[in-house]
Enzyme design. Structure first.
Site, PDB file in Angstrom:
ATOM      1  N   SER A  69     -70.225-130.898 -24.257  1.00 56.83           N
ATOM      2  CA  SER A  69     -71.134-129.787 -24.514  1.00 56.83           C
ATOM      3  C   SER A  69     -72.231-130.200 -25.503  1.00 56.83           C
ATOM      4  O   SER A  69     -72.978-131.138 -25.240  1.00 56.83           O
ATOM      5  CB  SER A  69     -70.344-128.575 -25.012  1.00 56.83           C
ATOM      6  OG  SER A  69     -71.140-127.413 -25.050  1.00 56.83           O
ATOM      7  N   ASP A  80     -70.439-123.761 -14.569  1.00 56.73           N
ATOM      8  CA  ASP A  80     -71.106-123.876 -15.858  1.00 56.73           C
ATOM      9  C   ASP A  80     -72.609-123.676 -15.692  1.00 56.73           C
ATOM     10  O   ASP A  80     -73.219-124.268 -14.798  1.00 56.73           O
ATOM     11  CB  ASP A  80     -70.804-125.263 -16.437  1.00 56.73           C
ATOM     12  CG  ASP A  80     -71.364-125.492 -17.819  1.00 56.73           C
ATOM     13  OD1 ASP A  80     -71.893-124.555 -18.436  1.00 56.73           O
ATOM     14  OD2 ASP A  80     -71.264-126.645 -18.296  1.00 56.73           O
ATOM     15  N   HIS A 121     -67.350-124.327 -18.045  1.00 56.46           N
ATOM     16  CA  HIS A 121     -67.608-125.000 -19.320  1.00 56.46           C
ATOM     17  C   HIS A 121     -66.339-125.009 -20.172  1.00 56.46           C
ATOM     18  O   HIS A 121     -65.665-123.997 -20.324  1.00 56.46           O
ATOM     19  CB  HIS A 121     -68.726-124.255 -20.051  1.00 56.46           C
ATOM     20  CG  HIS A 121     -69.350-125.029 -21.149  1.00 56.46           C
ATOM     21  ND1 HIS A 121     -70.343-125.964 -20.930  1.00 56.46           N
ATOM     22  CD2 HIS A 121     -69.137-125.011 -22.492  1.00 56.46           C
ATOM     23  CE1 HIS A 121     -70.706-126.481 -22.087  1.00 56.46           C
ATOM     24  NE2 HIS A 121     -69.996-125.934 -23.048  1.00 56.46           N
TER      25      HIS A 121
END
Length: 299
Positions: free
Chosen positions: A142, A239, A269
């Site tokens: 991320s 995501d 995610h």
């Protein structure tokens, strides 16, 4: 949506007080993988930062080093959430892993965390370490994937240190597009809701969001990346960041610097911490370990 900086900072600081680390299913903790752990301090231009050193099973001295950067929207600092992936990579790639507790925003805004990540890579590559600094890889999840990409870009531009591989796991690579605009049918909504807070806290000046160290998947960054560290890019179907990861993977492929783009179906995610079954997570971790090990030790 424009979020006032004072409000975004307030929310970010409240989030920093929370537990941060999700309740991970026991089978995703990989606690059966042994780990030799040491706490260390690493100097950077923005101050000393703590890190956890995972030694490989065959000993640290001859093995290379992998710098891991955790996620959290550039705001939440919980490197302990990456303990499972760090211990797995250390054991299965036979590499030293440094799990970095970089300084998050608003305490340090862009480009500070990218510069910290790069400084850590420079420090890790120095010859007087407990590992072989000539064998260096970097990666993250991320926001951490974004920082890894930025550090790899600086290493490419500065021609040092030599990074053998970068691992970008559901990375945030284009802050020129508002988070809400990334929400499409079938995509998760959490990041679309929190994105305006994260983006405002990390980089309040929208004019800076076109830069190469924050939006390498943005249309403004067109420099050839031929010669940048070879990358494993991992994206998730549900995501909202999937499309920018795909764009960056295409850019790296064109430059001859893409090892593989893993496109994971039916997950979102943070899947590896938020409930995906072990049989989904394990092959991803194993592929990361394989790519890192091959990059560092193949001749």
């Amino acid at each position: 949506m424009t979020v006032p900086l004072w409000f975004a900072d307030m929310i970010a600081k409240l989030m920093q007080k929370g537990p941060g680390t999700p309740r991970m299913a026991p089978e995703l903790r990989f606690s059966e993988v042994p780990a030799i752990i040491t706490e260390i301090i690493i100097p950077t231009r923005h101050g000393d930062i703590p890190a956890t050193h995972y030694s490989p099973p065959d000993g640290a001295a001859e093995a290379g080093v992998y710098v891991n950067l955790h996620g959290g929207g550039f705001v939440m600092g919980h490197p302990e959430q990456d303990d499972p992936i760090c211990r797995f990579i250390a054991a299965n790639a036979n590499v030293n892993v440094l799990n970095i507790d970089y300084t998050t925003a608003p305490q340090l805004r862009f480009p500070g965390p990218v510069e910290q990540a790069y400084d850590v890579a420079v420090w890790a590559a120095a010859p007087d370490r407990a590992w072989n600094g000539d064998l260096l890889a970097i990666g993250g999840q991320s926001a951490g994937g974004a920082l890894a990409a930025g550090a790899a870009r600086l290493a490419f531009e500065n021609e040092a240190p030599r990074i053998a591989a970068q691992v970008l796991m559901y990375p945030a690579l284009d802050l020129t597009i508002p988070a809400k605009a990334k929400k499409e049918p079938g995509k998760e909504s959490l990041l679309a809701r929190m994105g305006p807070i994260f983006d405002t806290v990390y980089c309040p000046d929208e004019k800076l969001r076109v830069g190469r160290l924050i939006s390498p998947a943005g249309e403004q960054d067109t420099v050839s990346l031929a010669g940048i560290a070879p990358a494993l890019v991992i994206s998730c179907e549900r995501d909202i960041l999937q499309e920018e990861a795909e764009r960056y993977a295409t850019r790296l492929r064109t430059a001859g610097s893409l090892v593989e783009h893993m496109e994971l179906p039916d997950v979102g995610h943070g899947f590896n911490m938020l409930g995906a079954p072990r049989d989904v997570v394990l092959p991803v971790y194993q592929r990361i370990a394989d790519v890192v090990g091959h990059a560092l030790y193949s001749k």
